[in-house]
Design a protein around this motif. Structure first.
Motif, PDB file in Angstrom:
ATOM      1  N   GLY B 226       0.837  -1.199   0.000  1.00  0.00           N
ATOM      2  CA  GLY B 226       0.000   0.000   0.000  1.00  0.00           C
ATOM      3  C   GLY B 226       0.864   1.238   0.000  1.00  0.00           C
ATOM      4  O   GLY B 226       2.083   1.155   0.182  1.00  0.00           O
ATOM      5  N   THR B 227       0.225   2.399  -0.157  1.00  0.00           N
ATOM      6  CA  THR B 227       1.027   3.604  -0.396  1.00  0.00           C
ATOM      7  C   THR B 227       1.612   4.244   0.858  1.00  0.00           C
ATOM      8  O   THR B 227       2.591   4.958   0.789  1.00  0.00           O
ATOM      9  CB  THR B 227       0.200   4.678  -1.124  1.00  0.00           C
ATOM     10  OG1 THR B 227      -0.989   4.889  -0.378  1.00  0.00           O
ATOM     11  CG2 THR B 227      -0.122   4.273  -2.540  1.00  0.00           C
ATOM     12  N   SER B 228       0.973   4.013   2.008  1.00  0.00           N
ATOM     13  CA  SER B 228       1.414   4.748   3.203  1.00  0.00           C
ATOM     14  C   SER B 228       2.392   3.930   4.039  1.00  0.00           C
ATOM     15  O   SER B 228       2.026   2.942   4.675  1.00  0.00           O
ATOM     16  CB  SER B 228       0.204   5.142   4.055  1.00  0.00           C
ATOM     17  OG  SER B 228       0.639   5.617   5.295  1.00  0.00           O
ATOM     18  N   ARG B 229       3.619   4.378   4.045  1.00  0.00           N
ATOM     19  CA  ARG B 229       4.660   3.700   4.832  1.00  0.00           C
ATOM     20  C   ARG B 229       4.332   3.792   6.330  1.00  0.00           C
ATOM     21  O   ARG B 229       4.494   2.828   7.086  1.00  0.00           O
ATOM     22  CB  ARG B 229       6.010   4.373   4.545  1.00  0.00           C
ATOM     23  CG  ARG B 229       7.236   3.608   4.980  1.00  0.00           C
ATOM     24  CD  ARG B 229       8.483   4.307   4.475  1.00  0.00           C
ATOM     25  NE  ARG B 229       8.495   5.706   4.873  1.00  0.00           N
ATOM     26  CZ  ARG B 229       9.056   6.172   6.002  1.00  0.00           C
ATOM     27  NH1 ARG B 229       9.680   5.343   6.799  1.00  0.00           N
ATOM     28  NH2 ARG B 229       9.005   7.447   6.310  1.00  0.00           N
ATOM     29  N   GLU B 230       3.839   4.985   6.725  1.00  0.00           N
ATOM     30  CA  GLU B 230       3.514   5.184   8.147  1.00  0.00           C
ATOM     31  C   GLU B 230       2.434   4.206   8.607  1.00  0.00           C
ATOM     32  O   GLU B 230       2.478   3.674   9.718  1.00  0.00           O
ATOM     33  CB  GLU B 230       3.043   6.616   8.417  1.00  0.00           C
ATOM     34  CG  GLU B 230       4.122   7.668   8.320  1.00  0.00           C
ATOM     35  CD  GLU B 230       4.237   8.228   6.911  1.00  0.00           C
ATOM     36  OE1 GLU B 230       3.588   7.683   5.989  1.00  0.00           O
ATOM     37  OE2 GLU B 230       4.979   9.216   6.731  1.00  0.00           O
ATOM     38  N   LEU B 231       1.461   3.999   7.724  1.00  0.00           N
ATOM     39  CA  LEU B 231       0.361   3.089   8.061  1.00  0.00           C
ATOM     40  C   LEU B 231       0.890   1.663   8.273  1.00  0.00           C
ATOM     41  O   LEU B 231       0.520   0.976   9.226  1.00  0.00           O
ATOM     42  CB  LEU B 231      -0.660   3.110   6.917  1.00  0.00           C
ATOM     43  CG  LEU B 231      -2.087   2.663   7.195  1.00  0.00           C
ATOM     44  CD1 LEU B 231      -2.740   3.533   8.242  1.00  0.00           C
ATOM     45  CD2 LEU B 231      -2.913   2.727   5.912  1.00  0.00           C
ATOM     46  N   LEU B 233       4.019   0.797   8.986  1.00  0.00           N
ATOM     47  CA  LEU B 233       4.879   0.751  10.176  1.00  0.00           C
ATOM     48  C   LEU B 233       4.059   0.788  11.456  1.00  0.00           C
ATOM     49  O   LEU B 233       4.399   0.125  12.448  1.00  0.00           O
ATOM     50  CB  LEU B 233       5.878   1.910  10.154  1.00  0.00           C
ATOM     51  CG  LEU B 233       6.982   1.794   9.099  1.00  0.00           C
ATOM     52  CD1 LEU B 233       7.865   3.039   9.118  1.00  0.00           C
ATOM     53  CD2 LEU B 233       7.833   0.549   9.327  1.00  0.00           C
ATOM     54  N   ALA B 234       2.962   1.566  11.430  1.00  0.00           N
ATOM     55  CA  ALA B 234       2.106   1.630  12.625  1.00  0.00           C
ATOM     56  C   ALA B 234       1.478   0.268  12.902  1.00  0.00           C
ATOM     57  O   ALA B 234       1.105  -0.032  14.027  1.00  0.00           O
ATOM     58  CB  ALA B 234       1.014   2.675  12.439  1.00  0.00           C
ATOM     59  N   ARG B 235       1.352  -0.551  11.864  1.00  0.00           N
ATOM     60  CA  ARG B 235       0.856  -1.913  12.064  1.00  0.00           C
ATOM     61  C   ARG B 235       1.967  -2.838  12.560  1.00  0.00           C
ATOM     62  O   ARG B 235       1.770  -3.621  13.486  1.00  0.00           O
ATOM     63  CB  ARG B 235       0.365  -2.502  10.737  1.00  0.00           C
ATOM     64  CG  ARG B 235      -0.960  -2.047  10.321  1.00  0.00           C
ATOM     65  CD  ARG B 235      -1.590  -3.021   9.331  1.00  0.00           C
ATOM     66  NE  ARG B 235      -2.925  -2.560   9.064  1.00  0.00           N
ATOM     67  CZ  ARG B 235      -3.922  -2.680   9.921  1.00  0.00           C
ATOM     68  NH1 ARG B 235      -3.729  -3.272  11.070  1.00  0.00           N
ATOM     69  NH2 ARG B 235      -5.109  -2.214   9.634  1.00  0.00           N
ATOM     70  N   LYS B 237       5.279  -2.292  13.693  1.00  0.00           N
ATOM     71  CA  LYS B 237       6.158  -2.058  14.855  1.00  0.00           C
ATOM     72  C   LYS B 237       5.552  -2.609  16.149  1.00  0.00           C
ATOM     73  O   LYS B 237       6.251  -3.264  16.930  1.00  0.00           O
ATOM     74  CB  LYS B 237       6.480  -0.572  14.988  1.00  0.00           C
ATOM     75  CG  LYS B 237       7.634  -0.139  14.093  1.00  0.00           C
ATOM     76  CD  LYS B 237       8.079   1.258  14.453  1.00  0.00           C
ATOM     77  CE  LYS B 237       9.181   1.739  13.516  1.00  0.00           C
ATOM     78  NZ  LYS B 237       9.465   3.171  13.732  1.00  0.00           N
TER      79      LYS B 237
END
Lengths: 466, 283
Positions: B226-231, B233-235, B237
């Motif tokens: 998917g496009t959001s790296r933050e999303l 990583l938030a899953r 980490k």
């Protein structure tokens, strides 16, 4: 003169209450009502400690909401690591029940801490009522209604002393049912020994960070609302309504919060991978989140719903820049530019949003600590200490923030707004408390396209917009 | 009187180490949290007892007389009893009191090791927990099954999550490209300096997070994650943290943790399905 041990140096209002409470002729049942941040829980922990160790009172029972049980116990242990603080849970309850009748279920030199919702179970309440408690402390006593209140009223009859703690008013029925309940109210005017006000009336400032949701975000939001509306028409139950409201709040919060809820729904629809395949009725207990959040909605057509959910979940993965997160980045950039030591807190409604916001902020090279309700008490305390020492952002959910003193910061970023005024007051109380000298700045986010009406209503309800 | 000062909580390492609540698994861990004990007096008609059992979904009910467990009425004890009845009694068996159909089950203390009752569960289908005058619960084979499932499910979920991440990375990287991406993203820690990270299976969960979290290599992974790296990583980490806590037995996971594991697994299933479809299309 009573002895205050363990290096605790009380403020006058705390000392006065402590002494009055322990006085031989004190009213046995007392309520301490105080705004958040004046240290009422410290006094209660000291009273519990003194009662268990000082030989004045004896057996002590503390009843607290589930998430606060380990926190309360850790606070008492911090006063005196040698003190035995036992948590009464189902396991311990069974051990006690299986013990020979001549064994004392609760040794006198031990402080017993239990979740009020566990204690209110019939068999547990019966066991607790068999003990003559010298002191019972009930935290968050404004929540005492129904079965919780019945339990406390029963136990109060057999307790030498009862202490009810709350930041808010008590239920009228409870007050009427406990004879001669003495209520002590600490106001914001309490002073230090030199007569200076401890809680300085610092101004509170309300600031709105405006942003504009993109066309893509608006389209996706409408798609989800349409799907939920179709479900609501079919299952207009209280549970369904609450759950759909929660999903709208998740939608307002972050892509990960809503995505996770949609995944729960999607998994429940898949006949080959039912969500309860893992637990059935044997799920571990949780006090931190409402149980209905993971309950499945009833869809008019399961196959159509599954396809719609798949589409939404994948669309969230492919969504372009998150405009709310971008607004947060800009806000934090403004707050921290030129200030190496800026310290601020970010409140979120959901634990996964907290993790997401942490990624957003860590990307800017900021020191970030995250607190959620499911973290063990010692980890939470460690994270707060880390943040206090090194500045940066402390991101926390409401469940994790109870009882924390965060007055070393004066900036609160409400990434999500809570629903209730009492929750908002709790958040203010984390920062606007003893030691605060600065204007407490609160920031909330506003989508100028008003994609979700509920967001606008909350901004008004909490004073961010007229 | 002093100026007043609220005490601060100590750092965790300053705490006295507290003993864990329990070290070895005991029957106490096996009993379900919400088990409601239901007992009946010996004079209860067998038909009434059977109705109660059907209603509650129980296979047996302890029979209590003068505050003491005198036996257990169960489907099996009823059938055995009926078979042994003679003449007219056989026809009116359901009207007879449960006292006529008791079986004796053994008791075990709540602190008994789980292993010790497995044979008894196999033979008698239930073990009474506590003592005749202090009954605490009833352990059944289903309780044991759920209990072992509870102990192992976190490991299974983590295994599935890790395999799914590997599979997604496999859609993007050949071994050769993976080695390049790893060299770019994953810092080599001293003890691993001789380790060659050339296969997906060589990577640790922390390495996956490093690899996925690297801005320079992220563009290669967007198609599958998917496009959001933050999303992403938030899953992942928090899953990495849960993995460490689980594999190092630091704490028991709570329901929120399992919710996080199951939703991550659900998300990865969908990503795998999409990646598989994309791969088919490109062929």
């Amino acid at each position: 003169v009573t002895t205050v041990s363990s290096g605790w140096v009380p403020f006058p209002h705390q000392r006065a209450f402590y002494d009055e409470f322990l006085a031989v002729d004190a009213t046995p049942h007392q309520a301490l009502l105080a705004p958040p941040g004046l240290g009422k829980r410290y006094v209660a922990q000291m009273l519990a400690h003194q009662s268990a160790t000082g030989g004045r009172l004896g057996q002590v029972l503390v009843l607290a909401p589930g998430p606060l049980v380990t926190y309360f116990a850790a606070g008492i242990r911090a006063l005196d690591p040698s003190l035995v603080v036992g948590i009464l849970d189902r396991r311990r309850f069974r051990e006690i029940t299986a013990s020979p009748p001549e064994d004392t279920p609760f040794p006198p030199d031990q402080i017993v801490v239990a979740s009020i919702d566990f204690a209110k179970k019939e068999e547990v309440g019966r066991l607790l009522a068999q003990t003559r408690w010298s002191l019972i402390v009930v935290d968050e006593a404004h929540r005492l209604r129904g079965d919780r209140q019945v339990l406390v009223r029963q136990l109060a009859d057999k307790a030498d002393r009862l202490l009810l703690l709350s930041s808010f008013g008590l239920d009228a029925e409870l007050i009427a049912a406990i004879p001669q309940l003495r209520t002590v109210r600490w106001s914001r005017d309490v002073v230090d020994p030199k007569g200076r006000r401890l809680l300085v009336d610092v101004p509170r400032s309300f600031r709105v960070v405006e942003y504009k949701r993109s066309d893509e975000e608006v389209r996706l939001s409408r798609q989800l609302i349409g799907l939920l509306d179709r479900q609501r028409a079919l299952a207009d139950t209280r549970q369904g309504t609450l759950l759909t409201e929660m999903m709208l709040r998740a939608l307002s919060s972050s892509p990960i919060a809503i995505q996770e809820m949609l995944i729960h729904q999607r998994v429940a629809l898949d006949p080959s991978v039912e969500e309860n395949e893992w637990w059935g009725e044997n799920a571990p207990a949780s006090d931190t989140e409402p149980a209905f959040e993971s309950l499945p909605l009833i869809w008019p057509d399961a196959a159509v719903a599954a396809a719609a959910l798949d589409e939404l979940i994948s669309a969230l993965d492919e969504l372009g820049p998150d405009s709310k997160a971008s607004a947060l980045r800009e806000l934090v950039h403004d707050l921290t530019s030129g200030e190496a030591e800026t310290r601020f807190v970010v409140f979120t409604l959901f634990a996964n949003t907290a993790a997401y916001v942490a990624e957003i902020l860590a990307d800017s090279g900021l020191n970030v600590q995250v607190l959620t309700g499911s973290m063990p008490a010692d980890q939470r305390l460690w994270a707060v200490n880390e943040w206090t020492d090194s500045a940066g952002a402390l991101i926390l959910t409401d469940g994790a923030s109870e009882g924390l003193a965060l007055s070393s910061a004066h900036i609160a970023v409400h990434y999500d707004l809570p629903e209730l005024a009492t929750q908002m007051e709790q958040r203010w109380g984390r920062l606007d408390r003893i030691g605060q000298r600065e204007t407490v700045q609160a920031y909330a986010f506003r989508d100028v396209r008003v994609t979700l009406e509920s967001e606008e209503e909350l901004l008004g309800a909490h004073g961010f917009v007229a | 009187m002093s100026d007043g000062n609220l005490i601060q909580f100590p750092f965790p390492e300053e705490h006295e180490p507290s003993l864990p609540p329990h070290v070895l698994y005991q029957i106490n861990d096996l009993l379900p949290e919400g088990q409601q004990l239901c007992t009946i007096p010996p004079t209860t008609r067998a038909s009434d007892a059977l109705k109660v059992m059907k209603e509650l979904g129980y296979s047996q009910l302890p029979v209590v007389h003068n505050l003491e467990v005198v036996g257990v009425f169960s489907h099996r004890s009823f059938v055995d009893g009926v078979l042994s009845l003679e003449g007219e009694n056989k026809l009116r068996a359901e009207d007879l009191p449960v006292a006529d159909f008791l079986e004796q089950l053994s008791f075990a203390d709540v602190r008994t090791d789980v292993d010790e009752i497995l044979d008894r569960l196999d033979t008698h289908n239930a073990v009474l927990i506590g003592s005749p005058r202090a009954l605490v619960g009833i352990a059944t084979p289903m309780d044991a099954l759920w209990y072992f499932h509870r102990l192992t499910s976190a490991f299974l979920l983590l295994q599935e999550i890790e395999r799914a991440i590997r599979a997604l990375l496999g859609y993007v990287y050949s071994d050769e490209r993976l080695a390049q991406a790893v060299a770019q993203s994953v810092p080599i820690r001293p003890p691993q300096s001789s380790r060659t990270l050339t296969r997906i299976e060589d990577l640790s969960f922390g390495d996956y997070v490093q690899l996925i979290g690297n801005k320079d290599t992220w563009s290669q992974l967007q198609d599958v994650f998917g496009t959001s790296r933050e999303l992403v990583l938030a899953r992942l980490k928090p899953i990495n943290q849960l993995r460490n806590e689980t594999f190092h037995f630091r704490r028991d996971l709570v329901k929120d943790d399992y919710d996080r594991l199951t939703s991550t697994r659900g998300w990865l299933r969908l990503r795998l399905r999409l990646a598989g479809a994309q791969s088919q299309e490109s062929k």
